[in-house]
Write an enzyme that holds these catalytic residues in place. Structure first.
Site, mmCIF file in Angstrom:
data_model
loop_
_atom_site.group_PDB
_atom_site.id
_atom_site.type_symbol
_atom_site.label_atom_id
_atom_site.label_comp_id
_atom_site.label_asym_id
_atom_site.label_seq_id
_atom_site.Cartn_x
_atom_site.Cartn_y
_atom_site.Cartn_z
ATOM 1 N N CYS A 4 0.867 -1.181 0.000
ATOM 2 C CA CYS A 4 0.000 0.000 0.000
ATOM 3 C C CYS A 4 0.906 1.233 0.000
ATOM 4 O O CYS A 4 1.690 1.435 0.931
ATOM 5 C CB CYS A 4 -0.926 0.009 1.210
ATOM 6 N N CYS A 7 0.536 3.471 3.071
ATOM 7 C CA CYS A 7 1.133 2.865 4.265
ATOM 8 C C CYS A 7 2.646 3.073 4.232
ATOM 9 O O CYS A 7 3.261 3.366 5.265
ATOM 10 C CB CYS A 7 0.810 1.373 4.349
ATOM 11 N N ASP A 30 0.151 16.526 -2.307
ATOM 12 C CA ASP A 30 -0.141 15.608 -3.406
ATOM 13 C C ASP A 30 0.930 15.745 -4.487
ATOM 14 O O ASP A 30 1.339 16.859 -4.844
ATOM 15 C CB ASP A 30 -1.530 15.908 -3.992
ATOM 16 N N HIS A 46 -4.020 1.536 8.297
ATOM 17 C CA HIS A 46 -4.653 1.292 6.997
ATOM 18 C C HIS A 46 -6.161 1.121 7.133
ATOM 19 O O HIS A 46 -6.642 0.219 7.810
ATOM 20 C CB HIS A 46 -4.064 0.047 6.322
ATOM 21 N N ASN A 86 -12.522 10.514 -2.367
ATOM 22 C CA ASN A 86 -13.053 9.661 -3.414
ATOM 23 C C ASN A 86 -13.152 8.238 -2.878
ATOM 24 O O ASN A 86 -12.199 7.728 -2.290
ATOM 25 C CB ASN A 86 -12.136 9.702 -4.645
ATOM 26 N N THR A 94 -8.039 6.101 -6.635
ATOM 27 C CA THR A 94 -6.896 5.393 -7.227
ATOM 28 C C THR A 94 -5.985 4.766 -6.181
ATOM 29 O O THR A 94 -5.232 3.847 -6.502
ATOM 30 C CB THR A 94 -6.058 6.338 -8.121
ATOM 31 N N HIS A 97 -6.216 3.513 0.223
ATOM 32 C CA HIS A 97 -5.919 3.814 1.625
ATOM 33 C C HIS A 97 -6.625 5.147 1.879
ATOM 34 O O HIS A 97 -6.344 6.132 1.174
ATOM 35 C CB HIS A 97 -4.403 3.920 1.837
ATOM 36 N N HIS A 99 -7.997 8.611 2.356
ATOM 37 C CA HIS A 99 -7.329 9.917 2.359
ATOM 38 C C HIS A 99 -8.341 11.008 2.069
ATOM 39 O O HIS A 99 -9.301 10.793 1.320
ATOM 40 C CB HIS A 99 -6.184 9.964 1.334
ATOM 41 N N HIS A 101 -8.561 14.770 0.545
ATOM 42 C CA HIS A 101 -7.895 15.832 -0.211
ATOM 43 C C HIS A 101 -8.302 17.169 0.402
ATOM 44 O O HIS A 101 -9.495 17.414 0.626
ATOM 45 C CB HIS A 101 -8.362 15.835 -1.666
#
Ligand code: 5GP
Ligand code: ZN
Length: 113
Positions: A4, A7, A30, A46, A86, A94, A97, A99, A101
């Site tokens: 990952c 991770c 990013d 995770h 997302n 994509t 894990h 996240h 934004h």
């Protein structure tokens, strides 16, 4: 989680441009920014996506949101920001894990999709 990417970023195995870090979460820039300021906030533990948030792990999600205002401030955002996660194929997730934004630094598009 083996293989990952986030991770590995959380563990420091893959380098990142860190904005904020503590024992539970990491915020980093990013690699392919979609706004003048584009930061990702992740739990170090995770969790695959929003779809995997449960009563057992939701305190960590609350902790992320408690810290988002400070992360945005440290990243240099002064005039508002958008928080997006997302989740799954239709949302074009994509990296599996969890996240969030944080997008800001300029006026963003009015539409979100
Ligand atoms: P998603 O499409 O899953 O919502 O968002 C994944 C985000 O992770 C993308 O915006 C992508 O640019 C970012 N990303 C993917 N790999 C890396 C990486 O190795 N380092 C950093 N800093 N960002 C990454
Ligand atoms: Zn992971």
């Amino acid at each position: 989680m083996e293989n990952c990417i986030f991770c590995k970023i959380a563990a420091g195995i893959i380098p990142s441009s860190k904005v904020y870090e503590d024992e539970k979460i990491l915020a980093f820039r990013d690699i392919n920014p979609q706004a003048p300021v584009h930061v990702l906030v992740i739990p170090k533990k995770h969790i695959a996506s929003v779809d995997k948030i449960t009563a057992e792990n939701s305190s960590l999600i609350a902790y992320i949101f408690e810290n988002i205002p400070n992360v945005a401030k440290i990243a240099g955002i002064t005039n508002g920001y958008r928080v997006i996660s997302n989740c799954g194929p239709d949302a074009c997730q994509t990296v599996p894990h969890l996240h969030f934004h944080i997008l800001g630094g300029a006026p963003l598009a009015e539409k979100m999709a």
